[in-house]
Design a protein around this motif. Structure first.
Motif, PDB file in Angstrom:
ATOM      1  N   LEU A  56     -12.550 -10.901 -26.520  1.00  0.00           N
ATOM      2  CA  LEU A  56     -12.945  -9.702 -26.120  1.00  0.00           C
ATOM      3  C   LEU A  56     -14.237  -9.356 -26.773  1.00  0.00           C
ATOM      4  CD1 LEU A  56      -9.638  -7.723 -26.844  1.00  0.00           C
ATOM      5  CD2 LEU A  56     -10.782  -8.002 -24.616  1.00  0.00           C
ATOM      6  N   LEU A  57     -14.485 -10.055 -27.840  1.00  0.00           N
ATOM      7  CA  LEU A  57     -15.864 -10.093 -28.533  1.00  0.00           C
ATOM      8  C   LEU A  57     -16.999 -10.668 -27.778  1.00  0.00           C
ATOM      9  CD1 LEU A  57     -17.828  -9.442 -30.889  1.00  0.00           C
ATOM     10  CD2 LEU A  57     -16.975 -11.604 -32.003  1.00  0.00           C
ATOM     11  N   ILE A  58     -16.830 -11.787 -27.126  1.00  0.00           N
ATOM     12  CA  ILE A  58     -17.568 -12.714 -26.428  1.00  0.00           C
ATOM     13  C   ILE A  58     -17.898 -11.678 -25.021  1.00  0.00           C
ATOM     14  CG2 ILE A  58     -17.638 -14.642 -25.069  1.00  0.00           C
ATOM     15  CD1 ILE A  58     -15.972 -16.027 -27.181  1.00  0.00           C
ATOM     16  N   GLU A  59     -16.827 -11.330 -24.412  1.00  0.00           N
ATOM     17  CA  GLU A  59     -17.234 -10.552 -23.423  1.00  0.00           C
ATOM     18  C   GLU A  59     -17.678  -9.202 -23.456  1.00  0.00           C
ATOM     19  OE1 GLU A  59     -14.202  -7.728 -20.590  1.00  0.00           O
ATOM     20  OE2 GLU A  59     -13.049  -9.127 -21.748  1.00  0.00           O
ATOM     21  N   LYS A  60     -17.604  -8.549 -24.504  1.00  0.00           N
ATOM     22  CA  LYS A  60     -18.332  -7.062 -24.526  1.00  0.00           C
ATOM     23  C   LYS A  60     -19.514  -7.399 -25.415  1.00  0.00           C
ATOM     24  CE  LYS A  60     -14.397  -4.876 -23.498  1.00  0.00           C
ATOM     25  NZ  LYS A  60     -14.460  -4.117 -22.204  1.00  0.00           N
ATOM     26  N   ALA A  61     -19.786  -8.439 -26.084  1.00  0.00           N
ATOM     27  CA  ALA A  61     -21.072  -8.367 -26.706  1.00  0.00           C
ATOM     28  C   ALA A  61     -22.242  -8.231 -25.714  1.00  0.00           C
ATOM     29  CB  ALA A  61     -21.152  -9.677 -27.435  1.00  0.00           C
ATOM     30  N   SER A 118     -30.101  -6.572 -40.276  1.00  0.00           N
ATOM     31  CA  SER A 118     -31.011  -6.082 -38.674  1.00  0.00           C
ATOM     32  C   SER A 118     -30.497  -7.002 -37.857  1.00  0.00           C
ATOM     33  CB  SER A 118     -32.402  -6.392 -39.025  1.00  0.00           C
ATOM     34  OG  SER A 118     -32.692  -7.928 -39.449  1.00  0.00           O
ATOM     35  N   ASN A 119     -29.570  -8.205 -38.155  1.00  0.00           N
ATOM     36  CA  ASN A 119     -29.188  -9.038 -36.974  1.00  0.00           C
ATOM     37  C   ASN A 119     -27.934  -8.908 -36.487  1.00  0.00           C
ATOM     38  OD1 ASN A 119     -28.276  -9.794 -39.393  1.00  0.00           O
ATOM     39  ND2 ASN A 119     -28.223 -12.124 -38.595  1.00  0.00           N
ATOM     40  N   THR A 120     -27.612  -7.472 -36.979  1.00  0.00           N
ATOM     41  CA  THR A 120     -26.016  -7.176 -36.720  1.00  0.00           C
ATOM     42  C   THR A 120     -25.751  -6.449 -35.584  1.00  0.00           C
ATOM     43  OG1 THR A 120     -25.639  -7.003 -39.203  1.00  0.00           O
ATOM     44  CG2 THR A 120     -23.931  -6.315 -38.044  1.00  0.00           C
ATOM     45  N   SER A 121     -24.668  -6.708 -34.555  1.00  0.00           N
ATOM     46  CA  SER A 121     -24.306  -5.802 -33.677  1.00  0.00           C
ATOM     47  C   SER A 121     -22.823  -5.455 -34.048  1.00  0.00           C
ATOM     48  CB  SER A 121     -24.205  -6.574 -32.225  1.00  0.00           C
ATOM     49  OG  SER A 121     -25.607  -6.821 -32.044  1.00  0.00           O
ATOM     50  N   LEU A 122     -22.448  -4.060 -34.162  1.00  0.00           N
ATOM     51  CA  LEU A 122     -21.011  -3.785 -33.947  1.00  0.00           C
ATOM     52  C   LEU A 122     -20.493  -3.566 -32.540  1.00  0.00           C
ATOM     53  CD1 LEU A 122     -21.002  -0.895 -36.838  1.00  0.00           C
ATOM     54  CD2 LEU A 122     -20.244  -3.615 -37.108  1.00  0.00           C
ATOM     55  N   VAL A 123     -19.440  -4.466 -32.241  1.00  0.00           N
ATOM     56  CA  VAL A 123     -19.278  -4.642 -30.965  1.00  0.00           C
ATOM     57  C   VAL A 123     -17.747  -4.010 -30.836  1.00  0.00           C
ATOM     58  CG1 VAL A 123     -18.761  -6.391 -28.921  1.00  0.00           C
ATOM     59  CG2 VAL A 123     -20.563  -6.651 -30.579  1.00  0.00           C
ATOM     60  N   ASP A 124     -17.808  -3.097 -29.930  1.00  0.00           N
ATOM     61  CA  ASP A 124     -16.471  -2.493 -29.409  1.00  0.00           C
ATOM     62  C   ASP A 124     -15.676  -3.082 -28.599  1.00  0.00           C
ATOM     63  OD1 ASP A 124     -14.396  -0.662 -28.789  1.00  0.00           O
ATOM     64  OD2 ASP A 124     -15.914   1.021 -28.436  1.00  0.00           O
ATOM     65  N   ILE A 125     -14.508  -3.518 -29.360  1.00  0.00           N
ATOM     66  CA  ILE A 125     -13.817  -4.332 -28.329  1.00  0.00           C
ATOM     67  C   ILE A 125     -12.387  -3.867 -27.777  1.00  0.00           C
ATOM     68  CG2 ILE A 125     -14.283  -6.733 -29.437  1.00  0.00           C
ATOM     69  CD1 ILE A 125     -11.698  -6.520 -30.723  1.00  0.00           C
ATOM     70  N   GLY A 126     -12.666  -2.243 -27.765  1.00  0.00           N
ATOM     71  CA  GLY A 126     -11.604  -1.500 -27.370  1.00  0.00           C
ATOM     72  C   GLY A 126     -10.807  -0.660 -28.078  1.00  0.00           C
ATOM     73  N   THR A 127     -10.244  -1.583 -29.161  1.00  0.00           N
ATOM     74  CA  THR A 127      -9.358  -0.795 -30.175  1.00  0.00           C
ATOM     75  C   THR A 127     -10.202  -0.693 -31.426  1.00  0.00           C
ATOM     76  OG1 THR A 127      -8.832  -3.025 -30.845  1.00  0.00           O
ATOM     77  CG2 THR A 127      -7.355  -1.931 -29.595  1.00  0.00           C
ATOM     78  N   HIS A 128     -11.125  -1.324 -31.858  1.00  0.00           N
ATOM     79  CA  HIS A 128     -12.059  -1.288 -32.933  1.00  0.00           C
ATOM     80  C   HIS A 128     -13.372  -2.271 -32.708  1.00  0.00           C
ATOM     81  CE1 HIS A 128      -9.810  -4.937 -33.535  1.00  0.00           C
ATOM     82  NE2 HIS A 128     -10.732  -5.236 -34.570  1.00  0.00           N
ATOM     83  N   SER A 129     -14.102  -2.217 -33.583  1.00  0.00           N
ATOM     84  CA  SER A 129     -15.190  -2.741 -33.593  1.00  0.00           C
ATOM     85  C   SER A 129     -15.375  -3.964 -34.613  1.00  0.00           C
ATOM     86  CB  SER A 129     -16.754  -1.838 -34.017  1.00  0.00           C
ATOM     87  OG  SER A 129     -16.577  -0.871 -32.985  1.00  0.00           O
ATOM     88  N   LEU A 130     -15.964  -5.126 -33.996  1.00  0.00           N
ATOM     89  CA  LEU A 130     -16.359  -6.466 -34.901  1.00  0.00           C
ATOM     90  C   LEU A 130     -17.718  -6.330 -35.024  1.00  0.00           C
ATOM     91  CD1 LEU A 130     -13.843  -8.905 -33.152  1.00  0.00           C
ATOM     92  CD2 LEU A 130     -13.491  -7.401 -35.339  1.00  0.00           C
ATOM     93  N   ALA A 131     -18.159  -6.943 -36.204  1.00  0.00           N
ATOM     94  CA  ALA A 131     -19.650  -7.194 -36.682  1.00  0.00           C
ATOM     95  C   ALA A 131     -20.049  -8.783 -36.113  1.00  0.00           C
ATOM     96  CB  ALA A 131     -19.717  -7.180 -38.285  1.00  0.00           C
ATOM     97  N   LEU A 132     -21.021  -8.894 -35.238  1.00  0.00           N
ATOM     98  CA  LEU A 132     -21.575  -9.828 -34.598  1.00  0.00           C
ATOM     99  C   LEU A 132     -22.895 -10.055 -35.241  1.00  0.00           C
ATOM    100  CD1 LEU A 132     -21.113 -12.294 -32.806  1.00  0.00           C
ATOM    101  CD2 LEU A 132     -22.311 -10.795 -30.980  1.00  0.00           C
TER     102      LEU A 132
END
Length: 318
Positions: free
Chosen positions: A92-97, A8-22
């Motif tokens: 990019l993760l920090i920017e897009k989150a 529940s504490n997960t965000s899938l963050v789109d960094i332009g090319t793919h998504s990272l789990a935060l």
């Protein structure tokens, strides 16, 4: 993994090319001026190795863990997992989150190189509040201490890594956290990206970073607080060597060489940790003497103390 089955504490963050789990831990910061904590894992490791540290942090503190490309719940990247590319994707993760509060960056092992690349990329701006470096790799490490010594690993051949280090008994994760940590590392997806990082990109990353000559720009972080934690390399290597010798591994010459390596490991490691003190005019150096390299697993309280120290001293700085 579908979004419905993610924690529940997960965000899938789109960094332009793919998504990272935060992964978010703790409440949103009360003020935009309150620093938040971001944990960065070492080579071939996901976010799960920080579980004990996160659990011991103040419940009022906001912190984040994340999976690099290819690990855990993050998608594979079209980029090669070089230290420079990992630093780019982190920015990019920090920017897009987005994560807008200043960051206390907490990094283990190879994250010493990754954080340096991140600073080289983004500069020493208001986005950085301070650092906690957990037995981190300094850019000069391969010239001083060869953690990939072929004689050591010839003796350790066939030794189960975490058991050989004693981590299966000494870790401070809950049984559920440990099972998740081990299970994640055994997946084919993780094994593939881990091998790419470790075999192809780990060793060259040090020379790439040295060529940026950040050492000529010290103190790179001015007066921002930097807390440096050293582990006992001799502890790990002695245990691996002992387990390997029990298996009959290694020639007498190899064993002699590794005993010499172990005898100087902690002194050389201490010298490397002291190099990190040049990053700032406000630093602290401590040693986790009951731990090997994986301090966050065996003495997570030492890492928590580092976060507290940086928080206190970043408030003084502001």
């Amino acid at each position: 993994m579908s979004s419905s089955t993610l924690p529940s504490n997960t965000s899938l963050v789109d960094i332009g090319t793919h998504s990272l789990a935060l992964y978010s831990h703790g409440p949103e910061p009360v003020s935009s001026k309150d620093p938040v904590v971001l944990f960065i894992s070492g080579v071939a490791s996901s976010s799960l190795n920080w579980a004990a540290v996160v659990r011991l942090l103040s419940p009022s503190l906001r912190s984040y863990t994340y999976d690099r490309s290819g690990y855990g719940n993050s998608e594979l990247s079209p980029r090669e997992p070089t230290a420079e590319n990992i630093a780019l994707e982190l920015s990019l993760l920090i920017e897009k989150a987005p994560i807008s509060n200043s960051l206390i960056l907490v990094g283990h092992s190879w994250a010493g190189v990754l954080i340096s690349e991140f600073i080289a990329l983004t500069g020493n701006g208001p986005h950085i509040a301070g650092l906690v470096l957990v037995d981190a790799n300094h850019e000069t490490m391969p010239q001083v201490l060869n953690v990939n010594d072929p004689n050591l690993w010839a003796i350790a051949e066939g030794v189960e890594f975490y058991s050989g280090l004693g981590l299966h008994k000494e870790h401070r994760l809950t049984p559920e956290e440990w099972d998740a940590f081990i299970s994640d590392e055994s997946t084919e997806k993780t094994k593939l990206i881990a091998e790419k990082e470790d075999v192809e990109h780990y060793a060259p990353s040090f020379e790439t970073l040295r060529k940026k000559e950040l050492s000529k720009k010290q103190p790179l972080l001015g007066d921002k607080p930097v807390y440096v934690i050293g582990g006992m390399r001799s502890r790990d290597w002695s245990r691996l060597c002992e387990a390997g010798v029990e298996k009959g591994n290694g020639t007498e010459e190899q064993r002699r060489h590794v005993r010499e390596l172990i005898s100087t490991a902690d002194e050389k490691s201490e010298g490397l940790m002291k190099e990190f003190l040049k990053l700032s005019t406000k630093t602290e150096l401590v040693f986790a003497r009951e731990s090997g390299h994986f301090v966050q697993l065996t003495q997570p309280n030492v890492v928590v103390d580092g976060v507290k120290w940086v928080l206190e001293n970043s408030q003084i700085s502001s």
